[in-house]
Design an enzyme around this catalytic site. Sequence first.
Site, short mmCIF file in Angstrom:
data_model
loop_
_atom_site.label_atom_id
_atom_site.label_comp_id
_atom_site.label_asym_id
_atom_site.label_seq_id
_atom_site.Cartn_x
_atom_site.Cartn_y
_atom_site.Cartn_z
N LYS A 90 -1.06 -51.29 -17.11
CA LYS A 90 -0.13 -52.21 -17.78
C LYS A 90 0.90 -52.81 -16.81
O LYS A 90 1.27 -53.97 -16.94
CB LYS A 90 0.60 -51.49 -18.91
CG LYS A 90 -0.27 -51.17 -20.11
CD LYS A 90 0.59 -50.49 -21.17
CE LYS A 90 -0.19 -50.18 -22.42
NZ LYS A 90 0.66 -49.69 -23.51
N GLY A 126 7.01 -46.78 -19.73
CA GLY A 126 6.69 -48.14 -20.17
C GLY A 126 6.81 -48.32 -21.68
O GLY A 126 7.30 -49.35 -22.16
#
Length: 277
Positions: free
Chosen positions: A68, A136
């Site tokens: 990501k 995240g």
Amino acid sequence: MKKYAVIGNPISQSLSPFIHQQFAKQTGIELSYEALNRDCATQIHLIQTLTQLFNEDYSGLNITLPYKVWAFNIIQEKNGLSTRAAQSGAINTLTFINQETWLGDNTDGVGLVRDLTNNLAWPIKDINILVLGAGGAARGAIFALAQEKPSCIHILNRDSLKAETLAKIFAEESCEIKSITPPFTLNYQLIINATSGSLWQQLPTTIQYVDAKNAYCYDMVYKASPTVFSAWATEKQAKSTSDGFGMLVEQAAESFLKWHQVMPNTHPIIHQLRCNL
Ligand code: NDP
């Protein structure tokens, strides 16, 4: 027929193909959606992989662990980040427009907020929120939660430096967002476990300082049986608990909306997934 996929490593456990195929059936949109295991050792390798998938005519990709942040860096260089992706520092949804234009978005935060408000009917506005973890997922969640105007969002992480760094990113938001270290005295009405601990049956190492009594307690991890965090919260007399199943389906729905301009009905899919487990 348009082609979509989720890429990550490992990927065999991914429920995204099932969810997107159910959305497609429900909305009458023809598409293919696969789970692709790609082993990229470097960001450059990830660029090559994405380019290859673009050349193979994929229209969009979901990006999952561990790519990501690399995907974020790649799309940042191409000036294709949505505001929420820019704030999240990570991408989970990529749309290929043409060779030059690739758009990156992050739907995790909005997925969490929709699950809390639409599915669970838990409050966010004017309450004190404690976020456990500073990775995240926490970053995406904090940005989306802040838009709902809580009284404050406090971040408690095992590595407190990471929590401080995260809090600084959101210094401009209208509610108070800060990193905290124990002991603390404020009562939190909503506690979000954004650590990955429950994946390995571990409570966050900071849990001893947290008071769950009468709080809504949410674990981003999802499992067939209550997560270790949900079980702990229930024992501590939390007002209500939930795992991250609804968030998973809601973030997928937001990706689907982005790609097909149709918002699917998430309730039957959440129900079906829980029954299948
Ligand atoms: P990261 O690896 O970026 O961050 C993990 C975080 O968990 C770090 O803050 C780390 O602390 C903390 N942590 C891990 N183990 C422990 C422990 N035993 N005690 C205390 N803290 C711990 O992961 P993400 O942020 O990307 O994801 C977090 C979780 O959220 C994952 O389990 C993921 O599956 C889930 N998730 C769920 C989604 C959904 O749709 N339901 C969507 C996105 C994520 P430290 O910084 O100190 O190392």
